[in-house]
Design a protein around this motif. Structure first.
Motif, PDB file in Angstrom:
ATOM      1  N   HIS A  10      21.576   7.734  44.478  1.00  0.00           N
ATOM      2  CA  HIS A  10      20.734   7.301  45.759  1.00  0.00           C
ATOM      3  C   HIS A  10      19.394   6.992  45.020  1.00  0.00           C
ATOM      4  O   HIS A  10      18.789   6.140  45.660  1.00  0.00           O
ATOM      5  CB  HIS A  10      20.862   8.492  46.834  1.00  0.00           C
ATOM      6  CG  HIS A  10      22.154   8.860  47.003  1.00  0.00           C
ATOM      7  ND1 HIS A  10      22.976   7.958  47.950  1.00  0.00           N
ATOM      8  CD2 HIS A  10      23.144   9.884  47.159  1.00  0.00           C
ATOM      9  CE1 HIS A  10      24.153   8.122  48.405  1.00  0.00           C
ATOM     10  NE2 HIS A  10      24.238   9.468  47.870  1.00  0.00           N
ATOM     11  N   ALA A  11      18.849   8.283  44.277  1.00  0.00           N
ATOM     12  CA  ALA A  11      17.422   7.833  43.996  1.00  0.00           C
ATOM     13  C   ALA A  11      17.188   6.546  43.187  1.00  0.00           C
ATOM     14  O   ALA A  11      16.087   5.865  43.158  1.00  0.00           O
ATOM     15  CB  ALA A  11      16.970   9.259  42.984  1.00  0.00           C
ATOM     16  N   LEU A  12      18.202   6.285  42.176  1.00  0.00           N
ATOM     17  CA  LEU A  12      18.217   5.133  41.449  1.00  0.00           C
ATOM     18  C   LEU A  12      18.091   3.805  42.568  1.00  0.00           C
ATOM     19  O   LEU A  12      17.293   3.050  42.123  1.00  0.00           O
ATOM     20  CB  LEU A  12      19.362   5.014  40.286  1.00  0.00           C
ATOM     21  CG  LEU A  12      19.329   3.747  39.502  1.00  0.00           C
ATOM     22  CD1 LEU A  12      18.110   3.859  38.482  1.00  0.00           C
ATOM     23  CD2 LEU A  12      20.601   3.676  38.749  1.00  0.00           C
ATOM     24  N   PHE A  13      18.871   3.823  43.425  1.00  0.00           N
ATOM     25  CA  PHE A  13      19.409   2.747  43.973  1.00  0.00           C
ATOM     26  C   PHE A  13      17.846   2.330  44.847  1.00  0.00           C
ATOM     27  O   PHE A  13      17.236   1.303  44.867  1.00  0.00           O
ATOM     28  CB  PHE A  13      20.430   3.026  45.125  1.00  0.00           C
ATOM     29  CG  PHE A  13      21.692   2.289  44.858  1.00  0.00           C
ATOM     30  CD1 PHE A  13      22.152   0.970  44.993  1.00  0.00           C
ATOM     31  CD2 PHE A  13      22.468   3.147  43.891  1.00  0.00           C
ATOM     32  CE1 PHE A  13      23.095   0.435  45.029  1.00  0.00           C
ATOM     33  CE2 PHE A  13      23.675   2.773  43.354  1.00  0.00           C
ATOM     34  CZ  PHE A  13      24.042   1.237  43.977  1.00  0.00           C
ATOM     35  N   GLU A  14      17.413   3.461  45.511  1.00  0.00           N
ATOM     36  CA  GLU A  14      16.006   3.411  46.022  1.00  0.00           C
ATOM     37  C   GLU A  14      14.885   3.012  45.079  1.00  0.00           C
ATOM     38  O   GLU A  14      14.277   1.813  45.645  1.00  0.00           O
ATOM     39  CB  GLU A  14      15.417   4.586  46.706  1.00  0.00           C
ATOM     40  CG  GLU A  14      16.293   4.843  48.350  1.00  0.00           C
ATOM     41  CD  GLU A  14      15.933   3.693  49.188  1.00  0.00           C
ATOM     42  OE1 GLU A  14      14.726   3.180  49.323  1.00  0.00           O
ATOM     43  OE2 GLU A  14      16.740   3.203  49.594  1.00  0.00           O
ATOM     44  N   MET A  15      14.950   3.398  44.050  1.00  0.00           N
ATOM     45  CA  MET A  15      13.851   3.187  43.201  1.00  0.00           C
ATOM     46  C   MET A  15      13.659   1.653  42.658  1.00  0.00           C
ATOM     47  O   MET A  15      12.746   0.851  42.704  1.00  0.00           O
ATOM     48  CB  MET A  15      13.795   3.866  41.907  1.00  0.00           C
ATOM     49  CG  MET A  15      13.504   5.397  42.052  1.00  0.00           C
ATOM     50  SD  MET A  15      13.699   6.267  40.829  1.00  0.00           S
ATOM     51  CE  MET A  15      13.237   8.026  41.159  1.00  0.00           C
ATOM     52  N   LEU A  16      15.107   1.203  42.307  1.00  0.00           N
ATOM     53  CA  LEU A  16      15.694  -0.239  41.951  1.00  0.00           C
ATOM     54  C   LEU A  16      15.127  -1.185  43.063  1.00  0.00           C
ATOM     55  O   LEU A  16      14.698  -2.261  42.990  1.00  0.00           O
ATOM     56  CB  LEU A  16      16.897  -0.610  41.632  1.00  0.00           C
ATOM     57  CG  LEU A  16      16.789  -0.037  40.204  1.00  0.00           C
ATOM     58  CD1 LEU A  16      18.339  -0.087  39.650  1.00  0.00           C
ATOM     59  CD2 LEU A  16      16.051  -0.756  39.133  1.00  0.00           C
TER      60      LEU A  16
END
Length: 160
Positions: free
Chosen positions: A71-77
């Motif tokens: 989830h964190a990776l998706f939001e950051m990207l």
């Protein structure tokens, strides 16, 4: 969510990661665990603080233990690169999990470096994340510049 206090980097990675310019093994582990793929250029589009945060996620095989990396990776990207990671089906039984057989790529990397491959006893003594790292570094047939330093750091080669 329980994050590590600092990015989880091996000694051999500190210099080669050049302050998280390159994707560290802890992030690679979580990418593989969740079945996500990002390019180096996508990684480098993330602000340093986001890269540091992603490198603080635990390297536990149990996805239920830490479900927020993806989830964190998706939001950051989405926020910083306007892209999403590519999905793939994670390997259900990767070779590094098997303590009864040293993956062939490790013997090949060791031979390229004029080192002895770890025997089964040494392989089984390694932490799962260490086995993952060696298998990841040994996945290609050409010599990997981080393989020997990793073997040393893990106590499997002289100069540890």
């Amino acid at each position: 969510m329980t994050l590590n206090a600092a990015p989880l980097l091996f000694r051999f990675e500190v210099e080669s990661s050049e302050n998280l310019t390159y994707i560290p093994m802890c992030v690679r582990f979580n990418l593989d665990r969740f079945g996500l793929r990002i390019s180096l250029s996508q990684w480098q589009l993330l602000p340093l603080e986001d890269r540091r945060l992603l490198a603080r996620f635990p390297v536990d095989e149990d996805i239920a233990t830490e479900p927020n990396f993806d989830h964190a990776l998706f939001e950051m990207l989405r926020t910083h690169a306007n892209v999403e990671p590519e999905w793939f089906e994670p390997d259900e039984a990767p070779a590094w999990r098997d303590i009864n057989a040293v993956p062939g790529g490790i013997a090949q990397q060791a031979a390229l470096a004029s080192l002895a491959a770890p025997d089964l006893e040494a392989w089984a003594r390694l932490a799962p994340f260490q086995r993952y790292v060696l298998a990841k570094l040994a996945r290609k047939p050409e010599s990997n510049h981080d393989f020997v330093p990793a073997m040393r750091e893990f106590g499997l080669a002289a100069g540890a």
